[in-house]
Design an enzyme around this catalytic site. Structure first.
Site, mmCIF file in Angstrom:
data_model
loop_
_atom_site.group_PDB
_atom_site.id
_atom_site.type_symbol
_atom_site.label_atom_id
_atom_site.label_comp_id
_atom_site.label_asym_id
_atom_site.label_seq_id
_atom_site.Cartn_x
_atom_site.Cartn_y
_atom_site.Cartn_z
ATOM 1 N N CYS A 106 -14.184 16.948 18.438
ATOM 2 C CA CYS A 106 -14.240 15.790 17.550
ATOM 3 C C CYS A 106 -13.253 14.745 18.021
ATOM 4 O O CYS A 106 -12.041 14.895 17.829
ATOM 5 C CB CYS A 106 -13.953 16.202 16.111
ATOM 6 N N SER A 275 -16.868 12.157 20.908
ATOM 7 C CA SER A 275 -17.588 13.060 21.812
ATOM 8 C C SER A 275 -18.940 12.477 22.187
ATOM 9 O O SER A 275 -19.431 12.668 23.312
ATOM 10 C CB SER A 275 -17.760 14.439 21.163
#
Length: 353
Positions: A106, A275
């Site tokens: 994350c 990401s």
């Protein structure tokens, strides 16, 4: 009456011993929430972040649900907890969680945690030239705060090897027709849908959010029901499709493009997705649309911005991968003590929609 109310509500409220109390610090990264557990979780068992995540899932998943679900959270809440690193070279381990379970990487959380650590001086020994090493389930992430005139204005991170699984896949999807998409990995696998090449009659604006959720989920499910092998070269835990990312050119000067990520159980990322942008940079690099060292700015559904660039390229199993750099901003929004009484009818919260 005002004085009476003040007396009634006068702190401190002493939490009964048989109540659960979990303390958190909340932040947002470009609008995307992050709830960081700071107290109330027993020690996690294991020798690595993957061990700690497994133990959290097996013994304390009710804590995830309590903090993410209503009435204490909401469908799009996101959370994490810091752990010990994998080895002495790391500073922190981190477990990420959301409405569906646990994620492997994350970026918005790394930016938020880096900002939080510096804002609260949790690690003063790194104050002069701070660099932090986070062990995430997907690998080690290097991060740093960004200063301007001694004021912290953001944070950045060096991502893990990001690569393209395949370009120009096509599927005939009921109600949508033929959809063309790429699949890439930037800490998690995403399907990337270019609105310029797909006639979906949507745009990446807030009024279209529900439609983006519907179509993004439909595309993800269609891919999962087709024989497209989504396999990480080294870690089977990473071998799954996490979400759908829509992107299109931006109309704003100085902004390269816009993207919206639909992930987990129909969550929408309010940020440009760290990401996800990492995987998109890998696609652009493979298509020769970006050069090493070239920075681009990408906006979210809210108009908030991440900056991304390709730092270098490396061999990664059978893939040529890139190492991305992602930068953004984060802000503390609150400090909370969440309580659960023994007779609360929703000990794991609830999901309404």
């Amino acid at each position: 009456m005002k004085e009476k109310i003040k007396q009634i509500l006068k702190p401190p409220f002493v939490t009964p011993k048989d109540w659960l109390q979990v303390k958190t610090i909340d932040l947002h990264t470009c609008g995307e929430p992050l709830r960081v557990i700071v107290e109330g979780l027993p020690p996690l068992l294991g020798d690595s972040v993957l061990d700690y995540r497994r133990d959290f899932k097996n013994r304390f998943d009710y804590v995830r649900k309590l903090l993410i679900h209503e009435p204490r959270g909401h469908k799009d809440m996101y959370g994490c907890v810091l752990t010990e690193p994998n080895d002495g070279d790391g500073h922190f381990g981190v477990i990420f969680f959301h409405n569906q379970g646990y994620s492997t990487m994350c970026g918005h959380a790394i930016i938020a945690l880096t900002s939080l650590i510096c804002e609260l001086n949790l690690s003063p020994e790194y104050k002069d030239s701070p660099v932090f090493y986070f062990d995430a389930p997907c690998g080690r992430i290097e991060s740093w705060p960004i200063f301007q005139s001694k004021e912290m204005i953001g944070a950045g991170f060096l991502g893990i090897p990001s690569f393209v699984l395949g370009l120009d896949y096509q599927l005939e999807i009921p109600g949508l027709g033929k959809i063309t998409f790429d699949i890439a990995y930037g800490g998690a696998f995403y399907a990337y849908v270019n609105l310029t090449f797909n006639n979906l009659e949507i745009d990446l604006e807030k009024p279209h959010c529900n439609k983006l959720i519907e179509i993004g989920t439909q595309i993800k499910n269609s891919i999962l029901n087709n024989p497209i092998a989504i396999t990480h070269p080294y870690n089977a835990d990473m071998s799954f499709l996490y979400g759908t990312i829509f992107f299109s050119p931006s109309t704003k000067e100085g902004i390269h493009s816009k993207n919206v990520c639909v992930f987990a159980n129909q969550q929408v990322d309010r940020s440009p997705t760290g990401s996800g942008l990492s995987g998109r940079l890998a696609i652009m690099w493979k298509r020769k649309e970006i050069k090493t060292g070239q920075k681009i700015s990408v906006e979210s559904i809210l108009g908030t911005v991440f900056t991304g660039s390709v730092t270098k390229s490396i061999e990664y199993g059978k893939y040529m991968a890139i190492i991305p750099t992602i930068e953004g901003t984060a802000h503390i929004t609150g400090m909370h003590a969440f309580l659960l009484s023994p007779n609360d009818p929703f000990p794991e919260g609830f999901e309404l929609i």
